[in-house]
Enzyme design. Structure first.
Site, PDB file in Angstrom:
ATOM      1  CB  SER A 160      23.972 -34.331 -75.548  1.00  0.00           C
ATOM      2  OG  SER A 160      23.007 -34.131 -75.932  1.00  0.00           O
TER       3      SER A 160
ATOM      4  CE  LYS B 130      19.085 -40.846 -68.762  1.00  0.00           C
ATOM      5  NZ  LYS B 130      18.280 -40.120 -69.662  1.00  0.00           N
TER       6      LYS B 130
ATOM      7  CE  LYS C 243      15.472 -34.185 -68.256  1.00  0.00           C
ATOM      8  NZ  LYS C 243      16.273 -35.236 -68.915  1.00  0.00           N
TER       9      LYS C 243
ATOM     10  N   GLY D 224      17.629 -30.646 -75.020  1.00  0.00           N
ATOM     11  CA  GLY D 224      16.145 -31.059 -75.130  1.00  0.00           C
ATOM     12  C   GLY D 224      15.577 -32.162 -74.192  1.00  0.00           C
ATOM     13  CG  ASP D 225      13.328 -34.626 -71.069  1.00  0.00           C
ATOM     14  OD1 ASP D 225      14.306 -35.495 -71.021  1.00  0.00           O
ATOM     15  OD2 ASP D 225      12.216 -34.771 -70.905  1.00  0.00           O
TER      16      ASP D 225
ATOM     17  CD  GLN E 161      20.072 -36.734 -68.099  1.00  0.00           C
ATOM     18  OE1 GLN E 161      18.757 -36.486 -67.856  1.00  0.00           O
ATOM     19  NE2 GLN E 161      20.698 -37.174 -69.101  1.00  0.00           N
TER      20      GLN E 161
ATOM     21  CB  THR F  58      17.090 -40.740 -77.512  1.00  0.00           C
ATOM     22  OG1 THR F  58      17.760 -39.493 -77.255  1.00  0.00           O
ATOM     23  CG2 THR F  58      16.575 -41.425 -76.216  1.00  0.00           C
TER      24      THR F  58
ATOM     25  CE  LYS G 206      24.698 -32.444 -72.814  1.00  0.00           C
ATOM     26  NZ  LYS G 206      23.453 -31.754 -72.709  1.00  0.00           N
TER      27      LYS G 206
ATOM     28  CG  ASN H 252      13.965 -36.839 -80.882  1.00  0.00           C
ATOM     29  OD1 ASN H 252      14.929 -37.250 -80.247  1.00  0.00           O
ATOM     30  ND2 ASN H 252      14.435 -36.443 -82.162  1.00  0.00           N
TER      31      ASN H 252
HETATM   32  N1  GLU Z   1      16.883 -35.393 -72.296  1.00  0.00           N
HETATM   33  C1  GLU Z   1      17.657 -36.458 -72.498  1.00  0.00           C
HETATM   34  C2  GLU Z   1      17.694 -37.311 -71.547  1.00  0.00           C
HETATM   35  O1  GLU Z   1      16.894 -37.690 -70.672  1.00  0.00           O
HETATM   36  C3  GLU Z   1      18.902 -35.909 -73.239  1.00  0.00           C
HETATM   37  C4  GLU Z   1      19.753 -35.126 -72.494  1.00  0.00           C
HETATM   38  C5  GLU Z   1      20.907 -34.397 -73.137  1.00  0.00           C
HETATM   39  O2  GLU Z   1      21.181 -34.680 -74.353  1.00  0.00           O
HETATM   40  O3  GLU Z   1      21.599 -33.729 -72.360  1.00  0.00           O
HETATM   41  O4  GLU Z   1      18.815 -37.954 -71.305  1.00  0.00           O
END
Ligand code: GLU
Length: 445
Positions: A376, A113, A125, A164-165, A110, A208, A89, A239
């Site tokens: 998410s 996190k 990612k 997204g990012d 990630q 976020t 994810k 965002n």
């Molecule tokens: N890009 C965001 C992050 O850095 C969200 C990633 C997601 O929702 O999967 O965590």
């Protein structure tokens, strides 16, 4: 580093020319040294050697045709880093600076996190060096369709769920989701950040930025501080920055600055968020437009100057390494008492040292910006149930998750002997769950 130095040496040797990836790994391994001391069984099972090596890295060609019929070729990436606790994810970043090293640093962060959210999501990612800036909607659509044509073979609602990012918002997710569905004949939760009429979750857009403020609010509460009456600087105007501004204002702060990659605006009377939303979300223009509507505000070219504005709380929400040691020192000299990272890895290691040495309340990205990916995961749950929660329900869950992340990070920091060091606490708390799962699942031969 003693026990884990050889892991670091191997990462540098095996992944040359990837400075951001080295930076992200080094910070985590330094935090994990006391964990390695306590868990020799994890050292001998190669947990540390395995966690720094992605399970799978996909690099692909993305050809597309612009409005004048000219053919362009970009490069697409998906790094499926770790699936020990759930499907991969993590977001997709479309920005000209994207390369494998950048995607690997983001994918690596990630893992921890996502683990910290307490939800069952692994780490991944992806992205491309495509620059959506200045492109027409039709060009962005054709690029997204081409990107998804290849990516669709590698993802799935129980395998890998992108989102997204930077450079990837609702518009891009829509085009990619449409293409996935055409190719697979499946209406499924394969992406998050979807539109509200086709499987998206309420509060995902805000998550976020809101989550960052919930996390910092909790961290500040423990030290007798709060947003109320504080002056706040927020970098970025995407965002994350927009919804961090919204929540900080709701919590009684005066947000005085925002930026984009060209420069920053300073509005001592407080940023008018409606104007920023119109400029950035509707017109897709530069932040400098703001002063046309609010002549009392100023615009300054260049980004790093934003950190010279006097503030109580700084929320870097733009991009990696945007605060260096010099900027960190200026923030401290100006009396800033809290820094919360909304972007991924926005502070350099030297800047982080300045914040920790001066006892600032420092919310590291992995913990402080986890609200986006957490929501998410809530979107994935709703998709699986074919059900939607209300905004209030999702927001309450998000708040609860952020408070729990703060508690896990601060109690891990305390347990491992460096109270208040949330960098170490977040790295350890995120790691423990993944390491346990990897250990239980054995080594894949
Ligand atoms: N890009 C965001 C992050 O850095 C969200 C990633 C997601 O929702 O999967 O965590």
């Amino acid at each position: 580093m003693k026990i884990l130095q050889s892991v670091m040496d191997q990462v540098i040797k095996r992944n040359p020319n990837e400075p951001e990836f080295h930076q992200a790994v080094k910070e985590v391994l330094e935090s994990l040294e006391p964990v390695a001391e306590r868990h020799p069984e994890w050292v001998s099972a190669g947990i540390f050697d395995r966690i720094v090596e992605p399970e799978r890295q996909i690099i692909f060609r993305v050809p597309w045709v612009d409005d004048n019929g000219k053919v362009h070729v970009n490069r697409g990436f998906r790094v499926q880093f770790n699936s020990a606790i759930g499907p991969y994810k993590g977001g997709l970043r479309f920005h000209p600076s994207v390369n494998l090293g950048i995607i690997k640093f983001l994918g690596f962060e990630q893992i921890f996190k996502n683990s910290l959210t307490g939800l069952p999501i692994g780490g991944g990612k992806g992205g491309s060096d495509f620059d959506p800036k200045g492109k027409s909607d039709a060009e962005v659509m054709r690029f997204c369709q081409s990107f998804m044509t290849e990516l669709s073979r590698h993802i799935g609602p129980d395998t890998d769920v992108p989102a997204g990012d930077i450079g990837v918002g609702g518009r891009e997710i829509g085009y990619m989701y449409g293409q996935y569905k055409r190719l697979n004949n499946d209406f499924t939760g394969v992406l998050t950040g979807k539109g509200l009429t086709w499987g998206g979750s309420l509060a995902r857009t805000e998550a976020t930025g809101y989550g960052l403020c919930y996390f910092m609010d909790e961290a500040m509460k423990a030290k007798g501080k709060s947003f109320r009456g504080s002056t706040v600087i927020i970098s970025g105007s995407g965002n994350v920055a927009i919804y961090a501004t919204e929540k900080a204002q709701q919590l009684g702060a005066n947000v005085v600055a925002l930026s984009d990659s060209n420069g920053y605006i300073y509005d001592p009377e407080g940023i008018k968020l409606d104007t920023v939303k119109r400029i950035k979300e509707v017109e897709r223009k530069r932040i400098s437009e703001y002063i046309k509507y609010h002549p009392n505000a100023t615009y300054t070219e260049g980004c790093s100057g934003i950190w010279t504005i006097k503030c109580d709380i700084a929320l870097p929400c733009a991009t990696q390494n945007e605060i260096d040691e010099k900027s960190a020192r200026i923030l401290v000299e100006n009396g800033c008492f809290a820094v919360g990272e909304g972007a991924n890895m926005p502070s350099t290691p030297e800047a982080i040292n300045v914040f920790l040495e001066n006892k600032l309340i420092f919310g590291p990205a992995k913990a402080a910006n986890a609200g986006g990916v957490a929501t998410s995961a809530l979107e994935m749950s709703q998709n699986s149930m074919r059900y939607s929660w209300t905004f209030e329900e999702v927001d309450a869950k998000l708040k609860n998750i952020m408070i729990n992340i703060y508690k896990s990070a601060s109690s891990a920091a305390k347990e491992y002997g460096d109270e208040d060091n949330l960098v170490m606490g977040a790295n350890i708390a995120g790691f423990l769950k993944v390491a346990n799962a990897m250990y239980a699942q054995g080594i894949a031969y």
